[in-house]
Enzyme design. Structure first.
Site, PDB file in Angstrom:
ATOM      1  N   ASP A  16      11.743 -58.735 -48.423  1.00  0.00           N
ATOM      2  CA  ASP A  16      11.288 -58.128 -47.069  1.00  0.00           C
ATOM      3  C   ASP A  16      11.914 -58.944 -46.084  1.00  0.00           C
ATOM      4  O   ASP A  16      12.498 -59.584 -45.880  1.00  0.00           O
ATOM      5  CB  ASP A  16       9.673 -57.993 -46.492  1.00  0.00           C
ATOM      6  N   ASN A  18      14.785 -57.333 -43.977  1.00  0.00           N
ATOM      7  CA  ASN A  18      16.359 -56.986 -43.174  1.00  0.00           C
ATOM      8  C   ASN A  18      16.599 -57.143 -41.672  1.00  0.00           C
ATOM      9  O   ASN A  18      17.620 -57.098 -41.078  1.00  0.00           O
ATOM     10  CB  ASN A  18      16.813 -56.437 -44.594  1.00  0.00           C
ATOM     11  N   GLY A  19      15.734 -55.661 -41.669  1.00  0.00           N
ATOM     12  CA  GLY A  19      15.408 -54.986 -40.457  1.00  0.00           C
ATOM     13  C   GLY A  19      15.809 -56.551 -39.444  1.00  0.00           C
ATOM     14  O   GLY A  19      16.534 -56.020 -38.380  1.00  0.00           O
ATOM     15  N   ARG A  20      14.744 -57.299 -39.018  1.00  0.00           N
ATOM     16  CA  ARG A  20      14.045 -58.514 -38.619  1.00  0.00           C
ATOM     17  C   ARG A  20      15.362 -58.434 -38.752  1.00  0.00           C
ATOM     18  O   ARG A  20      15.787 -59.626 -37.202  1.00  0.00           O
ATOM     19  CB  ARG A  20      13.004 -58.863 -38.512  1.00  0.00           C
ATOM     20  N   TRP A  21      15.670 -59.233 -39.652  1.00  0.00           N
ATOM     21  CA  TRP A  21      16.469 -60.704 -39.745  1.00  0.00           C
ATOM     22  C   TRP A  21      18.284 -59.874 -38.871  1.00  0.00           C
ATOM     23  O   TRP A  21      19.061 -60.674 -37.777  1.00  0.00           O
ATOM     24  CB  TRP A  21      17.880 -60.454 -40.924  1.00  0.00           C
ATOM     25  N   HIS A  33      21.104 -55.067 -44.547  1.00  0.00           N
ATOM     26  CA  HIS A  33      20.477 -54.396 -46.194  1.00  0.00           C
ATOM     27  C   HIS A  33      21.896 -55.389 -46.121  1.00  0.00           C
ATOM     28  O   HIS A  33      21.455 -55.215 -47.667  1.00  0.00           O
ATOM     29  CB  HIS A  33      20.266 -52.571 -45.779  1.00  0.00           C
ATOM     30  N   LEU A 127      18.758 -61.443 -69.247  1.00  0.00           N
ATOM     31  CA  LEU A 127      18.101 -61.283 -68.174  1.00  0.00           C
ATOM     32  C   LEU A 127      18.097 -59.927 -67.925  1.00  0.00           C
ATOM     33  O   LEU A 127      18.929 -58.741 -67.567  1.00  0.00           O
ATOM     34  CB  LEU A 127      18.745 -61.740 -66.554  1.00  0.00           C
ATOM     35  N   ARG A 166       7.682 -63.106 -52.179  1.00  0.00           N
ATOM     36  CA  ARG A 166       7.668 -62.394 -50.820  1.00  0.00           C
ATOM     37  C   ARG A 166       7.784 -62.568 -49.953  1.00  0.00           C
ATOM     38  O   ARG A 166       7.869 -63.551 -49.423  1.00  0.00           O
ATOM     39  CB  ARG A 166       6.310 -61.544 -50.159  1.00  0.00           C
ATOM     40  N   SER A 174       2.337 -54.483 -50.682  1.00  0.00           N
ATOM     41  CA  SER A 174       2.450 -53.107 -50.137  1.00  0.00           C
ATOM     42  C   SER A 174       3.007 -51.847 -52.266  1.00  0.00           C
ATOM     43  O   SER A 174       3.793 -52.056 -51.855  1.00  0.00           O
ATOM     44  CB  SER A 174       3.809 -53.212 -50.076  1.00  0.00           C
ATOM     45  N   GLU A 185       1.128 -65.615 -60.246  1.00  0.00           N
ATOM     46  CA  GLU A 185       1.273 -66.246 -59.052  1.00  0.00           C
ATOM     47  C   GLU A 185       1.782 -65.449 -58.238  1.00  0.00           C
ATOM     48  O   GLU A 185       2.818 -65.428 -58.008  1.00  0.00           O
ATOM     49  CB  GLU A 185       1.790 -67.219 -59.540  1.00  0.00           C
TER      50      GLU A 185
HETATM   51  C1  FPP Z   1      12.926 -54.340 -46.175  1.00  0.00           C
HETATM   52  O1  FPP Z   1      13.758 -55.125 -45.172  1.00  0.00           O
HETATM   53  C2  FPP Z   1      14.024 -54.242 -47.444  1.00  0.00           C
HETATM   54  C3  FPP Z   1      13.630 -53.291 -47.703  1.00  0.00           C
HETATM   55  C4  FPP Z   1      12.881 -52.382 -48.008  1.00  0.00           C
HETATM   56  C5  FPP Z   1      15.632 -52.867 -48.796  1.00  0.00           C
HETATM   57  C6  FPP Z   1      16.030 -54.326 -49.982  1.00  0.00           C
HETATM   58  C7  FPP Z   1      17.038 -53.419 -49.779  1.00  0.00           C
HETATM   59  C8  FPP Z   1      18.200 -54.365 -50.056  1.00  0.00           C
HETATM   60  C9  FPP Z   1      17.927 -55.501 -50.039  1.00  0.00           C
HETATM   61  C10 FPP Z   1      19.112 -53.681 -50.489  1.00  0.00           C
HETATM   62  C11 FPP Z   1      20.104 -54.210 -51.443  1.00  0.00           C
HETATM   63  C12 FPP Z   1      19.656 -53.841 -52.939  1.00  0.00           C
HETATM   64  C13 FPP Z   1      19.943 -53.659 -53.959  1.00  0.00           C
HETATM   65  C14 FPP Z   1      19.215 -54.103 -55.418  1.00  0.00           C
HETATM   66  C15 FPP Z   1      21.264 -53.809 -54.165  1.00  0.00           C
HETATM   67  P1  FPP Z   1      12.466 -54.257 -43.647  1.00  0.00           P
HETATM   68  O2  FPP Z   1      14.031 -53.620 -43.633  1.00  0.00           O
HETATM   69  O3  FPP Z   1      11.304 -53.265 -44.032  1.00  0.00           O
HETATM   70  O4  FPP Z   1      12.828 -55.435 -42.797  1.00  0.00           O
HETATM   71  P2  FPP Z   1      11.855 -55.671 -41.539  1.00  0.00           P
HETATM   72  O5  FPP Z   1      10.953 -55.596 -42.299  1.00  0.00           O
HETATM   73  O6  FPP Z   1      12.333 -57.080 -40.888  1.00  0.00           O
HETATM   74  O7  FPP Z   1      12.101 -54.505 -40.718  1.00  0.00           O
END
Ligand code: FPP
Length: 227
Positions: A16, A18-21, A33, A127, A166, A174, A185
């Protein structure tokens, strides 16, 4: 159950943040992403190096369809690209790929990439990389229950999660692997997924190593990791 010395860890990750990053850097959310996919590559390599048995990643939940069409399309394209580009290298690294979740709502190109990646890595014994796409744990439990007790044992009962990570600061499951995490754990970090590198992974695994797993009993609790 999970505690014999030769037991290999099953780590699950809710990736979790990615968007905020991206937003924090003035970038569009898909950029988060993209960098997140690079993090996936690095963490998979770490997991191989650390002899982890299984790594389950939450890439797209059934709830993620509520995002903008553009963001969803970008995530689908990224997943397809990852599977097409990485499958060969992963096979060479003896990684078996499985995809969890529904396939009937995914773009055809992604469905084909999933089938090809699963087929080409089916005989790998290292793996086990499990990527959840259009996934809901409740849906998976209901589907297995509808299919009967053998399906529950086959699809849910063999993949107990030892350690759930997480990233991104929220502290909830979630709807990810609810059955398999019955005795897991839990580890929550504020680090956002694009910044979660091998060093952060090692920190998390070291924390796991300090946990004492009693599995509900109070006799002879077992350290999560020997040494
Ligand atoms: C959460 O960040 C991330 C996701 C819902 C998608 C995860 C996907 C990837 C990392 C892309 C590639 C995956 C693979 C397996 C190659 P968010 O967008 O919910 O972030 P936020 O909470 O900051 O909005």
């Amino acid at each position: 159950m999970q505690t014999t010395p030769d037991h290999k860890l099953h780590v699950a990750i809710i990736m979790d943040g990615n968007g905020r990053w991206a937003e924090a850097r003035g970038l569009p959310r898909p950029a988060g992403h993209q960098v997140g996919a690079d993090t996936v590559r690095a963490i998979v390599r770490s997991a191989i190096a650390r002899d982890i048995g299984a790594l389950s990643l939450y890439a797209f939940s059934t709830y993620n369809w509520r995002r903008s069409e553009a963001e969803v399309a970008g995530m689908m394209a990224l997943l397809r690209h990852f599977l097409l580009v990485e499958a060969r290298q992963l096979r060479d690294a003896n990684v078996r790929i499985s995809i969890l979740g529904r396939r009937d709502r995914l773009p055809l190109g992604l469905v084909k990439a999933i089938a090809a990646a699963e087929r080409s890595t089916a005989a790998c014994t290292g793996l086990h990389l499990r990527v959840a796409i259009d996934y809901s744990a409740r849906d998976a439990i209901l589907a297995a229950a509808a299919a009967g007790p053998e399906a529950i044992a086959a699809e849910l009962g063999t993949e107990d999660v030892d350690f759930l990570i997480r990233t991104g600061g929220d502290q909830r499951l979630s709807d990810f692997m609810l059955w398999e995490c019955a005795q897991a754990e839990l580890y929550f970090t504020r680090v956002k997924w694009p910044d979660f590198g091998p060093a952060e992974f090692d920190t998390a695994l070291a924390e796991y190593g300090t946990r004492v797993r009693s599995f509900g009993g109070n006799v002879e609790p077992v350290r999560a990791m020997a040494g």
